[in-house]
Design a protein around this motif. Sequence first.
Motif, short mmCIF file in Angstrom:
data_model
loop_
_atom_site.label_atom_id
_atom_site.label_comp_id
_atom_site.label_asym_id
_atom_site.label_seq_id
_atom_site.Cartn_x
_atom_site.Cartn_y
_atom_site.Cartn_z
N UNK A 78 0.82 -1.21 0.00
CA UNK A 78 0.00 0.00 0.00
C UNK A 78 0.86 1.26 0.00
N UNK A 79 1.96 1.24 0.70
CA UNK A 79 2.85 2.41 0.73
C UNK A 79 3.41 2.69 -0.66
N UNK A 80 3.78 1.66 -1.39
CA UNK A 80 4.28 1.84 -2.76
C UNK A 80 3.18 2.41 -3.65
N UNK A 81 1.98 1.90 -3.52
CA UNK A 81 0.86 2.40 -4.31
C UNK A 81 0.59 3.87 -3.99
N UNK A 82 0.62 4.21 -2.71
CA UNK A 82 0.37 5.59 -2.30
C UNK A 82 1.42 6.53 -2.87
N UNK A 83 2.68 6.17 -2.72
CA UNK A 83 3.76 7.01 -3.24
C UNK A 83 3.66 7.16 -4.76
N UNK A 84 3.40 6.07 -5.44
CA UNK A 84 3.26 6.11 -6.90
C UNK A 84 2.14 7.07 -7.30
N UNK A 85 0.98 6.92 -6.69
CA UNK A 85 -0.16 7.76 -7.04
C UNK A 85 0.09 9.23 -6.70
N UNK A 86 0.72 9.50 -5.59
CA UNK A 86 1.03 10.89 -5.23
C UNK A 86 2.02 11.50 -6.21
#
Length: 73
Positions: A15-23
């Motif tokens: 989830x942290x990777x997804x969040x960073x990618x989307x941001x």
Amino acid sequence: MSQEDMTALEEAQGTEAARLYLEQMTAHHEGAADMARDEVADGQNPHAITLAEQIINDQEAEIAQMQQMLTDL
């Protein structure tokens, strides 16, 4: 994106990777939309202005989708 941003993304998982990618992609798309707005406001070539208008529409739609994805995380 800075090298620090890239490193954080490379090291993140789940989830942290997804969040960073989307941001980071949201910021990237916002930059593209801003550049396109400049072209619409100041451009001289009608074809470039038309393209810029399409870019604005596309980028804003993708930004909205990514913001929704962030909310859903």
